[in-house]
Design a protein around this motif. Structure first.
Motif, PDB file in Angstrom:
ATOM      1  N   ILE A 416       0.789  -1.179  -0.045  1.00 21.59           N
ATOM      2  CA  ILE A 416      -0.193  -0.047   0.049  1.00 21.59           C
ATOM      3  C   ILE A 416       0.982   1.308  -0.015  1.00 21.59           C
ATOM      4  N   ASP A 417       1.896   1.126   0.587  1.00 17.28           N
ATOM      5  CA  ASP A 417       2.815   2.255   0.654  1.00 17.28           C
ATOM      6  C   ASP A 417       3.279   2.791  -0.691  1.00 17.28           C
ATOM      7  N   THR A 418       3.437   2.014  -1.712  1.00 16.02           N
ATOM      8  CA  THR A 418       3.928   2.486  -2.842  1.00 16.02           C
ATOM      9  C   THR A 418       3.033   3.121  -3.816  1.00 16.02           C
ATOM     10  N   VAL A 419       1.699   2.961  -3.146  1.00 18.67           N
ATOM     11  CA  VAL A 419       0.554   3.950  -3.903  1.00 18.67           C
ATOM     12  C   VAL A 419       0.032   4.940  -3.106  1.00 18.67           C
ATOM     13  N   ARG A 420       0.359   5.246  -1.789  1.00 15.64           N
ATOM     14  CA  ARG A 420      -0.394   6.219  -1.227  1.00 15.64           C
ATOM     15  C   ARG A 420       0.555   7.570  -1.647  1.00 15.64           C
ATOM     16  N   PRO A 421      -0.457   8.463  -1.880  1.00 13.69           N
ATOM     17  CA  PRO A 421       0.252   9.710  -2.545  1.00 13.69           C
ATOM     18  C   PRO A 421       0.796  10.637  -1.698  1.00 13.69           C
ATOM     19  N   SER A 422       1.810  11.270  -1.980  1.00 16.62           N
ATOM     20  CA  SER A 422       2.417  12.359  -1.020  1.00 16.62           C
ATOM     21  C   SER A 422       1.477  13.565  -0.936  1.00 16.62           C
ATOM     22  N   ALA A 423       1.910  14.550  -0.175  1.00 15.29           N
ATOM     23  CA  ALA A 423       1.084  15.928  -0.080  1.00 15.29           C
ATOM     24  C   ALA A 423       1.207  16.494  -1.362  1.00 15.29           C
ATOM     25  N   ARG A 424       2.217  16.554  -1.973  1.00  9.51           N
ATOM     26  CA  ARG A 424       2.400  17.148  -3.337  1.00  9.51           C
ATOM     27  C   ARG A 424       1.690  16.525  -4.472  1.00  9.51           C
ATOM     28  N   THR A 425       1.018  17.427  -5.450  1.00  8.35           N
ATOM     29  CA  THR A 425       0.252  16.940  -6.599  1.00  8.35           C
ATOM     30  C   THR A 425       0.956  17.517  -7.474  1.00  8.35           C
ATOM     31  N   PRO A 426       0.721  16.778  -8.900  1.00  6.70           N
ATOM     32  CA  PRO A 426       1.287  17.556 -10.061  1.00  6.70           C
ATOM     33  C   PRO A 426       0.963  19.005 -10.252  1.00  6.70           C
ATOM     34  N   ILE A 427      -0.265  19.323  -9.445  1.00  7.72           N
ATOM     35  CA  ILE A 427      -0.626  20.803  -9.525  1.00  7.72           C
ATOM     36  C   ILE A 427      -0.108  21.476  -8.715  1.00  7.72           C
TER      37      ILE A 427
END
Ligand SMILES: Cc1cc2nc3c(=O)[nH]c(=O)nc-3n(C[C@H](O)[C@H](O)[C@H](O)COP(=O)(O)OP(=O)(O)OC[C@H]3O[C@@H](n4cnc5c(N)ncnc54)[C@H](O)[C@@H]3O)c2cc1C
Length: 486
Positions: A416-427
């Protein structure tokens, strides 16, 4: 739903503070708002429910209007950011610190297990582990060995080849130790079955929650309803910091400008302009609002259910603050409050005149529990309490309520940790927070608070250049650092 704006203030458009909207008034959103306000931003929080607090919420008891937590929440001594937020908001003292963990074995034997505050880590755990009287000496040694084996500096695969807890444990621990220690401890700490959670999440619990520090395993139990702590006190403190909180208002879309930057959020027809947005809603809501920004959440992100069985007896049925009931359907029982009852609820000649005693049984990973039959679950739980606590045998059950949240926490399965997104997004000016994002923590209040602080930190960094660190973990001594790494 009626809209509420706390403090009756609106963000002042004439000042030069940079304006940020936080979507979601759970612990992630509220902690992000606190960190942003402290760094000088003009912050508005938009929460769709009538009250803030999200999943850490209370309901109003129809009998007397008092607040009862939908499900008992506890933190641990290792939850440094959650505890820091509570201290700052002025209600740190409303978390009771239970140093002793009470275990009740299958035969009803009680064990008071207290880590030794005066012994250096990891020796502080010896009285806790060896205090469990339902284990033989051999089983206690096997358990201590299992903990050390898991904690020792090692590389565990964190992709989908990571073993589940059950697979790892079955080849290394006696079945009875798995059933009477690992299963209840893992399921309550991670909210998911040992058959499904990845072993790396279990290692985190063992290292940070037990081995790292003599205070790590302390249990922090709120002495006030969650609705009062987070829905009222935290929100009111945020108001004092200048944060404007709108409740009863749902964000229906994120608004983008020509250069694909976020320019605000839409609540139906209304638009709230913002220079940056922190999206602090659960994963499904986030995927609806920003489908192209998130990884494929539907396949990887699964919720795990937690059930709370609320019981009101005509007397107090046990004399402990809490107990871990090992080897049973009921996993934890917590002492609740006393409340006045209506005359017609009360049989004559028993219990204290006019009072009902609330207690709560919590069952994590409650998928398929008693085949989904509430009556059967209730009978099972009450029968177990009557078997364990002599006082419960004569006590009359006045009323009960079963509350299940089917997606209480993110199921921390292998990979699961490989897909949990970080706080930063592409926007560039859109940030994510929530207990399901990449925090290194399981889905807990600490994970939620950290996620809000991470989101605030990268937002501040992207605008002002200096990121704000989160509060550090409890300090590990040299032996622990050498042994577990980090
Ligand atoms: C039954 C149960 C027992 C638990 N026990 C524990 C425990 O003992 N210890 C522990 O540490 N953790 C426990 N947890 C987990 C803990 O409650 C969560 O990890 C934490 O509260 C999550 O906070 P959050 O802010 O990430 O998400 P949430 O609390 O889900 O907050 C998200 C908020 O966003 C709002 N929202 C959603 N969509 C919109 C929208 N479009 N517009 C505006 N607002 C929106 C929601 O209404 C919600 O208030 C438990 C959870 C449950 C359900």
């Amino acid at each position: 739903m009626t809209e509420n704006t706390h403090d009756q203030r609106e963000v002042d458009d004439t000042n030069d503070q940079r304006r940020v909207v936080v979507v979601g008034g759970g612990l992630a959103g509220l902690s992000a708002a606190a960190a942003l306000a402290e760094s000088g931003f003009a912050v508005e929080v938009i929460e769709s429910r009538r009250n803030c607090g999200g999943r850490a919420a209370s309901f109003e008891d129809p009998q007397d209007g008092s607040l009862v937590d939908a499900c008992q929440h506890v933190a641990m001594g290792c939850c440094t950011n959650f505890l820091d937020l509570c201290q700052r908001a002025g209600f740190g003292s409303e978390l009771r610190r239970d140093r002793t963990l009470w275990f009740i074995g299958p035969d009803g034997t009680r064990s008071a297990c207290t880590p030794a505050g005066w012994l250096p880590a990891p020796l502080h755990l010896l009285p806790l582990l060896f205090g469990m009287s339902h284990f033989s000496v051999w089983e206690k040694l096997a358990l201590a060995y299992g903990m050390m084996r898991l904690a020792v500096r090692q590389t565990i695969a964190t992709d989908s080849t990571e073993p589940t807890a059950a697979r790892w444990l079955r080849s290394r621990q006696p079945e009875r130790v798995i059933h009477l220690f690992w299963q209840p401890v893992i399921e309550s700490a991670l909210g998911e079955s040992i058959e499904l959670v990845g072993i790396s999440a279990v290692r985190k619990v063992v290292v940070d929650g037990f081995l790292a520090h003599p205070q790590a395993a302390d249990l922090l139990v709120p002495t006030e309803p969650l609705g009062k702590l987070f829905g009222t006190k935290l929100v009111s403190w945020l108001g004092d910091q200048g944060v404007v909180v709108h409740t009863g208002r749902t964000v229906t879309a994120i608004q983008y400008g020509d250069s694909h930057e976020v320019t605000g959020v839409c609540c139906g027809e209304a638009v709230l302009p913002a220079e940056a947005v922190v999206l602090a809603v659960p994963w499904r809501a986030a995927a609806r609002l920003v489908p192209d920004v998130l990884p494929p959440v539907d396949e990887s992100f699964v919720g795990s259910p937690i059930t709370a069985v609320h019981l009101w007896f005509d007397r107090q049925i046990f004399d402990l603050p809490h107990a871990v009931l090992v080897g049973r359907v009921s996993q934890w029982v917590f002492q609740g409050d006393e409340e006045h009852i209506e005359k017609d609820e009360k049989p004559s000649g028993v219990g204290k005149e006019g009072m009902a005693h609330h207690c709560q049984v919590v069952i994590s990973a409650s998928r398929g529990l008693c085949d989904g039959n509430r009556e059967h679950l209730l009978e099972t739980v009450v029968a177990e309490l009557r078997e364990i606590f002599p006082e419960a045998q004569a006590a009359r059950l006045i009323r009960s309520r079963v509350v299940t949240d089917p997606t209480a926490v993110l199921s921390v399965r292998p990979g699961i940790d490989t897909v949990r997104p970080s706080a930063r997004t592409p926007i560039q000016n859109l940030f994510l927070a929530g207990d399901w994002t990449q925090t290194g923590w399981p889905s807990t209040m600490e994970g939620a608070v950290r996620s809000g602080r991470y989101a605030a930190s990268v937002l501040i960094g992207s605008m002002n250049g200096t990121e704000r660190p989160v509060v550090e973990d409890l300090r590990k001594n040299a032996v622990i650092r050498l042994f577990v790494g980090g």
